[in-house]
Scaffold this motif. Structure first.
Motif, PDB file in Angstrom:
ATOM      1  N   ILE A 192       0.860  -1.190   0.000  1.00  0.00           N
ATOM      2  CA  ILE A 192       0.000   0.000   0.000  1.00  0.00           C
ATOM      3  C   ILE A 192       0.898   1.243   0.000  1.00  0.00           C
ATOM      4  O   ILE A 192       1.285   1.729   1.066  1.00  0.00           O
ATOM      5  CB  ILE A 192      -0.900   0.037   1.277  1.00  0.00           C
ATOM      6  N   PRO A 193       1.265   1.754  -1.180  1.00  0.00           N
ATOM      7  CA  PRO A 193       2.202   2.890  -1.204  1.00  0.00           C
ATOM      8  C   PRO A 193       1.635   4.133  -0.522  1.00  0.00           C
ATOM      9  O   PRO A 193       2.389   5.038  -0.146  1.00  0.00           O
ATOM     10  CB  PRO A 193       2.441   3.131  -2.697  1.00  0.00           C
ATOM     11  N   GLU A 194       0.322   4.178  -0.358  1.00  0.00           N
ATOM     12  CA  GLU A 194      -0.279   5.330   0.337  1.00  0.00           C
ATOM     13  C   GLU A 194       0.175   5.395   1.794  1.00  0.00           C
ATOM     14  O   GLU A 194       0.156   6.458   2.398  1.00  0.00           O
ATOM     15  CB  GLU A 194      -1.813   5.236   0.295  1.00  0.00           C
ATOM     16  N   ILE A 195       0.560   4.250   2.349  1.00  0.00           N
ATOM     17  CA  ILE A 195       0.933   4.269   3.776  1.00  0.00           C
ATOM     18  C   ILE A 195       2.235   5.033   4.026  1.00  0.00           C
ATOM     19  O   ILE A 195       2.249   5.941   4.847  1.00  0.00           O
ATOM     20  CB  ILE A 195       0.913   2.850   4.376  1.00  0.00           C
ATOM     21  N   PRO A 196       3.323   4.734   3.301  1.00  0.00           N
ATOM     22  CA  PRO A 196       4.504   5.580   3.516  1.00  0.00           C
ATOM     23  C   PRO A 196       4.259   7.043   3.147  1.00  0.00           C
ATOM     24  O   PRO A 196       4.852   7.941   3.736  1.00  0.00           O
ATOM     25  CB  PRO A 196       5.577   4.941   2.636  1.00  0.00           C
ATOM     26  N   GLU A 197       3.394   7.282   2.181  1.00  0.00           N
ATOM     27  CA  GLU A 197       3.131   8.684   1.832  1.00  0.00           C
ATOM     28  C   GLU A 197       2.398   9.391   2.981  1.00  0.00           C
ATOM     29  O   GLU A 197       2.742  10.512   3.361  1.00  0.00           O
ATOM     30  CB  GLU A 197       2.321   8.778   0.538  1.00  0.00           C
ATOM     31  N   LEU A 198       1.423   8.710   3.540  1.00  0.00           N
ATOM     32  CA  LEU A 198       0.721   9.301   4.682  1.00  0.00           C
ATOM     33  C   LEU A 198       1.675   9.452   5.868  1.00  0.00           C
ATOM     34  O   LEU A 198       1.605  10.426   6.610  1.00  0.00           O
ATOM     35  CB  LEU A 198      -0.491   8.435   5.071  1.00  0.00           C
TER      36      LEU A 198
ATOM     37  N   LEU B 227      -4.692   5.418  10.812  1.00  0.00           N
ATOM     38  CA  LEU B 227      -5.497   6.557  10.354  1.00  0.00           C
ATOM     39  C   LEU B 227      -5.905   6.401   8.882  1.00  0.00           C
ATOM     40  O   LEU B 227      -6.950   6.890   8.472  1.00  0.00           O
ATOM     41  CB  LEU B 227      -4.729   7.865  10.566  1.00  0.00           C
ATOM     42  N   MET B 228      -5.067   5.708   8.116  1.00  0.00           N
ATOM     43  CA  MET B 228      -5.349   5.519   6.685  1.00  0.00           C
ATOM     44  C   MET B 228      -6.743   4.923   6.471  1.00  0.00           C
ATOM     45  O   MET B 228      -7.426   5.243   5.506  1.00  0.00           O
ATOM     46  CB  MET B 228      -4.294   4.564   6.109  1.00  0.00           C
TER      47      MET B 228
ATOM     48  N   PHE C  37      -9.656  12.630  10.058  1.00  0.00           N
ATOM     49  CA  PHE C  37      -9.376  11.298  10.600  1.00  0.00           C
ATOM     50  C   PHE C  37     -10.302  10.988  11.754  1.00  0.00           C
ATOM     51  O   PHE C  37     -10.553  11.838  12.617  1.00  0.00           O
ATOM     52  CB  PHE C  37      -7.952  11.230  11.152  1.00  0.00           C
ATOM     53  N   GLU C  38     -10.748   9.768  11.777  1.00  0.00           N
ATOM     54  CA  GLU C  38     -11.417   9.195  12.938  1.00  0.00           C
ATOM     55  C   GLU C  38     -10.329   8.980  13.999  1.00  0.00           C
ATOM     56  O   GLU C  38      -9.209   8.606  13.652  1.00  0.00           O
ATOM     57  CB  GLU C  38     -11.955   7.837  12.478  1.00  0.00           C
ATOM     58  N   LEU C  39     -10.627   9.226  15.272  1.00  0.00           N
ATOM     59  CA  LEU C  39      -9.600   9.007  16.287  1.00  0.00           C
ATOM     60  C   LEU C  39      -9.751   7.610  16.890  1.00  0.00           C
ATOM     61  O   LEU C  39     -10.815   7.264  17.401  1.00  0.00           O
ATOM     62  CB  LEU C  39      -9.668  10.092  17.370  1.00  0.00           C
ATOM     63  N   PRO C  40      -8.687   6.802  16.788  1.00  0.00           N
ATOM     64  CA  PRO C  40      -8.791   5.386  17.154  1.00  0.00           C
ATOM     65  C   PRO C  40      -8.689   5.150  18.660  1.00  0.00           C
ATOM     66  O   PRO C  40      -8.181   5.994  19.384  1.00  0.00           O
ATOM     67  CB  PRO C  40      -7.561   4.785  16.475  1.00  0.00           C
TER      68      PRO C  40
ATOM     69  N   ARG D 137      -8.637   0.658  -2.642  1.00  0.00           N
ATOM     70  CA  ARG D 137      -9.872   1.337  -3.065  1.00  0.00           C
ATOM     71  C   ARG D 137     -10.295   2.367  -2.018  1.00  0.00           C
ATOM     72  O   ARG D 137     -10.993   3.323  -2.322  1.00  0.00           O
ATOM     73  CB  ARG D 137     -10.990   0.313  -3.337  1.00  0.00           C
ATOM     74  N   ILE D 138      -9.866   2.158  -0.784  1.00  0.00           N
ATOM     75  CA  ILE D 138     -10.127   3.161   0.257  1.00  0.00           C
ATOM     76  C   ILE D 138      -8.963   4.154   0.334  1.00  0.00           C
ATOM     77  O   ILE D 138      -9.147   5.359   0.379  1.00  0.00           O
ATOM     78  CB  ILE D 138     -10.302   2.465   1.623  1.00  0.00           C
ATOM     79  N   ALA D 139      -7.747   3.597   0.336  1.00  0.00           N
ATOM     80  CA  ALA D 139      -6.573   4.424   0.616  1.00  0.00           C
ATOM     81  C   ALA D 139      -6.305   5.457  -0.490  1.00  0.00           C
ATOM     82  O   ALA D 139      -5.954   6.606  -0.197  1.00  0.00           O
ATOM     83  CB  ALA D 139      -5.350   3.536   0.809  1.00  0.00           C
ATOM     84  N   THR D 140      -6.468   5.077  -1.747  1.00  0.00           N
ATOM     85  CA  THR D 140      -6.082   5.983  -2.831  1.00  0.00           C
ATOM     86  C   THR D 140      -6.925   7.259  -2.840  1.00  0.00           C
ATOM     87  O   THR D 140      -6.368   8.361  -2.801  1.00  0.00           O
ATOM     88  CB  THR D 140      -6.104   5.258  -4.198  1.00  0.00           C
ATOM     89  N   PRO D 141      -8.265   7.145  -2.858  1.00  0.00           N
ATOM     90  CA  PRO D 141      -9.032   8.397  -2.843  1.00  0.00           C
ATOM     91  C   PRO D 141      -8.865   9.187  -1.541  1.00  0.00           C
ATOM     92  O   PRO D 141      -8.858  10.420  -1.558  1.00  0.00           O
ATOM     93  CB  PRO D 141     -10.491   7.953  -3.017  1.00  0.00           C
TER      94      PRO D 141
END
Ligand code: TRP
Length: 447
Positions: A86-92, A145-146, A183-186, A318-322
């Motif tokens: 999930i490349p969005e994770i290092p970006e986030l 948070l992603m 972000f929703e707070l976990p 499908r969730i992370a990209t948008p």
């Protein structure tokens, strides 16, 4: 409402019976509950922090993936993926790194423990500490948070990390949310009822004590491990005290109430330890035999495992990209295209179509006007304290978050129940309808 549950499994080592009872079994059970949307992932970026042996990393990811699937995790029902897919994770992670306080991270237990150890040994405080170790909680915050997880089941040692994810998320919301929670707070969830298994020597079962029972070893390995469980020296025929025997504790973790009671009675009546160990082996075989076969089938087909995990990654993305696109927008990493258009619109009076024009008023307030194609003002915004808030409000009006109300002699546009822009005073009531139409058309999303 569905609760989103998310947890990561660091891919170092091979799962043992303690991991099964303490984490895998309860998680698989929880994933079957109604009204939950669960995310389970292999935290293989985290594994790199602790391990620089590529073969071990490779082997462990494969074994852990196969273990979870063999134990009944259903990839159709849950989202099961590798963090590193999930490349969005290092970006986030980077976006969060830019708001995470260094002081906050200085307080992380794992980092502090390394520092304390160094200082005790008379070394430099940060000797051997990588930025990976230091930033570990930020990467973990990005994991959580992603996907806007509500609940994060973890062991006690991870509670602090989940709290840091909350802190970092909250700060990001405050800085970039414009009053909205991006972000929703976990919340960390600690399963009190889950068994902590004793190992062969009675201490907590743990790789670091070398007292584990392998989860999916061969039958012989299982039998040999059980044979090594330390017992007292009472002979067959002598009554045994079940409560002081960790063999009994292990048995209890896998048996029903009635079965445990029967075993206890037998021990009190003098069942020999050899026999008792056979009972435990048989019980574990019954619980794990089928899963073990499934495990070995999976391990023998790494291509299939790869397909399952890539499908999981696609589902997660499908969730992370948008969502990441939204976050980039929020921090200002925006396409130049829209900016060029509005700059041009601002300069050229004769530009076609309706437009939003921002300006500063005499009091220094940041405002915008909505003009129609002829340059007639339809709406004038309230004064905002800064350009960013004004920009965000006008942007939201254009993305369809429009709530127009006729208030007496004016048309007022609302966002979050706050008036943000109003028309001139209407000459006559019937003009309102025409104006609503004009404003709505003018604010149609542009491409
Ligand atoms: N740090 C966790 C552990 O060692 C693993 C992990 C990584 C995790 N990212 C996560 C757990 C996100 C929960 C949520 O156990």
């Amino acid at each position: 409402m569905t609760t989103r549950i998310l947890t990561g499994i660091t891919t170092t080592g091979t799962p043992h019976l303690g991991n099964y009872a303490g984490a895998i079994r309860p998680a698989v059970d929880a994933s079957r509950a109604a009204n939950v949307d669960s995310f389970y992932f292999l935290a293989d970026y985290h594994a790199l922090i602790k391990c620089d042996d590529p073969l071990r990393i490779q082997r462990s990811r494969l074994e852990i993936a196969a273990t979870w699937l063999a134990c009944g995790l259903d990839p159709e029902r849950v989202t099961f993926y590798r963090q590193s897919d999930i490349p969005e994770i290092p970006e986030l992670t980077w976006l969060l790194t830019c708001v995470a306080g260094k002081g906050l991270l200085n307080r992380a237990h794992a980092y502090k423990a390394s520092v304390d150890k160094n200082l005790a040994a008379g070394e430099d405080a940060d000797a051997g500490v990588t930025m990976g170790l230091f930033s570990y909680p930020v990467l973990m915050a990005a994991d959580i948070l992603m996907f806007n997880a509500h609940k994060v089941p973890v062991g006690r040692d991870q509670i602090q990390h989940v709290e840091m994810a909350r802190d970092i998320g909250q700060r990001f919301n405050h800085l970039f949310g414009n009053g909205r929670a991006l972000f929703e707070l976990p919340e960390a969830v600690i399963e009190e009822s889950v068994a902590t298994l004793p190992g062969l020597d009675g201490r907590k079962m743990s790789k670091s004590y070398d007292n584990t029972i392998p989860l999916f070893g061969t039958s012989k390995q299982l039998k040999d491990a059980v044979a090594r469980i330390v017992t007292d020296s009472r002979l067959p025929g002598e009554p045994k005290d079940a409560d002081s025997s960790h063999l009994f504790t292990l048995y209890q973790a896998f048996a029903g109430t009635a079965q445990s009671a029967a075993f206890r009675a037998e021990l009190e009546e003098g069942l020999g330890w050899g026999e008792a160990k056979q009972r435990l082996t048989a019980l574990l075989e019954a619980e794990l035999g089928e899963a073990r076969e499934h495990y070995h089938t999976l391990i023998a087909r790494p291509d299939d495992l790869e397909d399952i995990l890539l499908a999981g990654a696609a589902k997660a993305r499908r969730i992370a990209t948008p969502f990441l696109a939204e976050l980039r927008e929020a921090v200002g990493l925006r396409s130049f295209r829209g900016a060029l258009q509005s700059a041009a619109a601002g300069k050229k009076k004769a530009a076609k179509g309706a437009r939003l024009v921002s300006f500063r008023d005499e009091d220094g307030g940041f405002r915008f006007r909505l003009l129609d194609a002829e340059g007639q003002q339809l709406l004038l915004s309230e004064a905002f304290a800064d350009g960013r808030s004004a920009g965000a409000a006008s942007k939201r009006l254009q993305t369809g978050e429009l709530d127009l109300r006729i208030e007496g002699v004016q048309l007022v546009a609302y966002l979050d129940d706050q008036p943000v822009a109003r028309s001139a005073v209407l000459e006559e009531a019937c003009a309102a309808e025409a104006l609503i139409e004009a404003v709505s058309t003018a604010l149609l999303p542009r491409d």
